[in-house]
Design an enzyme around this catalytic site. Structure first.
Site, PDB file in Angstrom:
ATOM      1  N   HIS A 269       6.213  -4.113  -0.675  1.00 34.25           N
ATOM      2  CA  HIS A 269       4.969  -4.823  -0.344  1.00 34.25           C
ATOM      3  C   HIS A 269       5.158  -5.807   0.812  1.00 34.25           C
ATOM      4  CE1 HIS A 269       3.195  -2.835  -3.688  1.00 34.25           C
ATOM      5  NE2 HIS A 269       3.849  -3.537  -4.601  1.00 34.25           N
ATOM      6  N   ASP A 320       2.800   3.802  -5.077  1.00 33.86           N
ATOM      7  CA  ASP A 320       2.763   2.688  -6.025  1.00 33.86           C
ATOM      8  C   ASP A 320       1.949   3.003  -7.273  1.00 33.86           C
ATOM      9  OD1 ASP A 320       3.033   0.255  -7.243  1.00 33.86           O
ATOM     10  OD2 ASP A 320       2.134  -0.921  -5.651  1.00 33.86           O
TER      11      ASP A 320
END
Length: 454
Positions: A269, A320
């Site tokens: 991220h 994800d």
């Protein structure tokens, strides 16, 4: 030796036409000869197929179920997280295997060659370990055996409910392990993938600076050795504030000051970085594992891709939460986020590389190191991790060179993907996985059993 012939191919040294590629029984590219007549398996536009650097497979079954406004007027990542905790208590090992196989099938059909599974659902509801502590890891491995997708398994260490080392809450106990228990789990997970093809890999994943003791990171590095070590980092504002309060440093500052960094470190991220953090982490050699669709869905923030690339940073891309598995859309979302923030166009292009070419090259190189996988480029000695676009797709007709990639990412979609090979295993033909019917059937049964879990 298997032969694959492509009308066009993006090779290590650029584009070539009428390319014949020989693949060894071990799944390696053994020969590449341009200018050959069509023979063997024939396809359209051949590209290196990247690894998907970050996945939580089980979350695929939640897709579309968290878009309602809850009682909290400021719904955020943290309210989504509570919904996720409630959902996962319904999952059995059989469910997880069926979901993981479906996820991997969708990844392959989208053009990914391998799955880096950030695997943290370890125990029974209530937190009691299964008789086989690696039961869930074995289910992920079984899914890979079914789909033929390359696997880098990252068993996750998740011990605490926050930086103050508070106990895990009810929704987290299925993840939890002490450091000793995690060490055993990792060893058993290594055994769980032993029966898979030789391109399978194991790695280490301390979940985040909130969920493990910072002093244990050295032990994680020892377990990892030369294998990948992945960790969530600087995803949310509240996370950054909690870590800064506990350690006196923001999360990226902390890892820069305390960890030995190299290209086998992948931080996921990194959407909450200040300029000096972006520059420092980019120069460290670590890979940024970006998941733009999920980061958009959860309101994480925007990764500073322009500054990252200016400082020589490496990236990989992952799906994800698997709310939508689309390689082309991940890359388009990444680039468009830069344009929206900076009021610019083609923000990630360079004078010598279009946006599409730069992004495809970047995620292949970064994905190869983050997954410890011998892929990333079509070259002799590399794994035959390949995706082929349909040269008859309307948006590709008459296109040549890097413009093909731009049209695929910005005008097209994953339906352009015609064939996909993982270590020479031809798993997607005519746009569909060769075991699609059975995999979808098992997933449908699972979804009916789960019902309205949220």
């Amino acid at each position: 030796m298997v032969s694959v012939w492509a009308e066009k191919a993006l090779l290590e040294n650029g584009w070539a036409e009428n390319v014949l590629i020989g693949i060894s029984p071990e799944g390696l590219i053994e020969s590449i000869v341009p200018g050959r007549a069509a023979t063997g398996q024939t396809t359209g536009i051949l590209l290196p197929a990247p690894a998907n650097c970050h996945s939580h497979a089980f979350q695929r079954a939640m897709a579309g179920l968290t878009e309602k406004r809850g009682p909290n007027p400021s719904d955020s990542f943290w309210t989504w997280r509570q919904l996720m905790f409630r959902f996962l208590d319904r999952l059995t090992p059989e469910h997880v295997e069926a979901i993981a196989a479906f996820v991997q099938m969708e990844m392959l059909e989208a053009g990914y060659s391998a799955n880096v599974e950030f695997h943290y659902l370890h125990h029974q509801p209530g937190g009691v370990p299964y008789a086989n502590v690696a039961e869930m890891a074995e289910r992920i491995a079984a899914a890979s055996a079914t789909t033929g997708m390359g696997l880098t398994l990252l068993p996750v260490h998740y011990q605490y409910g926050g930086c103050d080392k508070r106990p895990l809450g009810p929704g987290q106990v299925r993840f939890g392990n002490t450091l000793d228990a995690y060490t055993e789990l990792h060893a058993r997970s290594t055994e769980a993938i032993a029966h898979l093809p030789t391109d399978s890999r194991i790695g280490v994943a301390p979940h985040s600076l909130r969920a493990i003791a910072a002093e244990d990171l050295a032990h994680h590095a020892d377990i990892a050795g030369a294998n990948p070590l992945h960790m969530h980092l600087a995803e949310q504002i509240a996370e950054v504030e909690e870590i800064e309060a506990a350690h006196g440093k923001r999360p990226v500052e902390f890892v820069l000051d305390t960890m030995e960094l190299n290209d086998r470190r992948c931080f996921i991220h990194c959407t909450q970085m200040l300029p000096h953090e972006t520059e420092g982490l980019a120069k460290s050699g670590a890979v940024a594992g970006l998941c733009p669709i999920t980061e958009s869905s959860l309101g994480d923030g925007i990764f500073d891709g322009v500054r990252w690339f200016e400082n020589g940073g490496a990236i990989a891309v992952g799906s994800d939460s698997n709310i939508r598995i689309s390689l082309s859309e991940e890359l388009r979302t990444l680039d468009y986020s830069q344009r929206l923030r900076d009021h610019s166009r083609a923000a990630l292009a360079t004078p010598d590389k279009s946006t599409g070419r730069r992004l495809l090259d970047a995620i292949n190189a970064g994905g190869a190191t983050a997954s410890a996988r011998n892929n990333g480029v079509l070259a002799v000695g590399k794994l035959a991790d390949m995706m082929a676009l349909d040269s008859e797709a309307v948006d590709l007709i008459g296109r040549t060179g890097d413009t093909i990639l731009d049209c695929y990412m910005f005008a097209g979609e994953d339906r352009m993907v015609k064939d996909v090979w993982s270590a020479g295993r031809h798993m997607v033909t005519h746009g569909q996985h060769i075991k699609r019917e059975a995999i979808v059937s098992a997933y449908a049964r699972t979804m009916k059993e789960l019902g309205e879990a949220i």
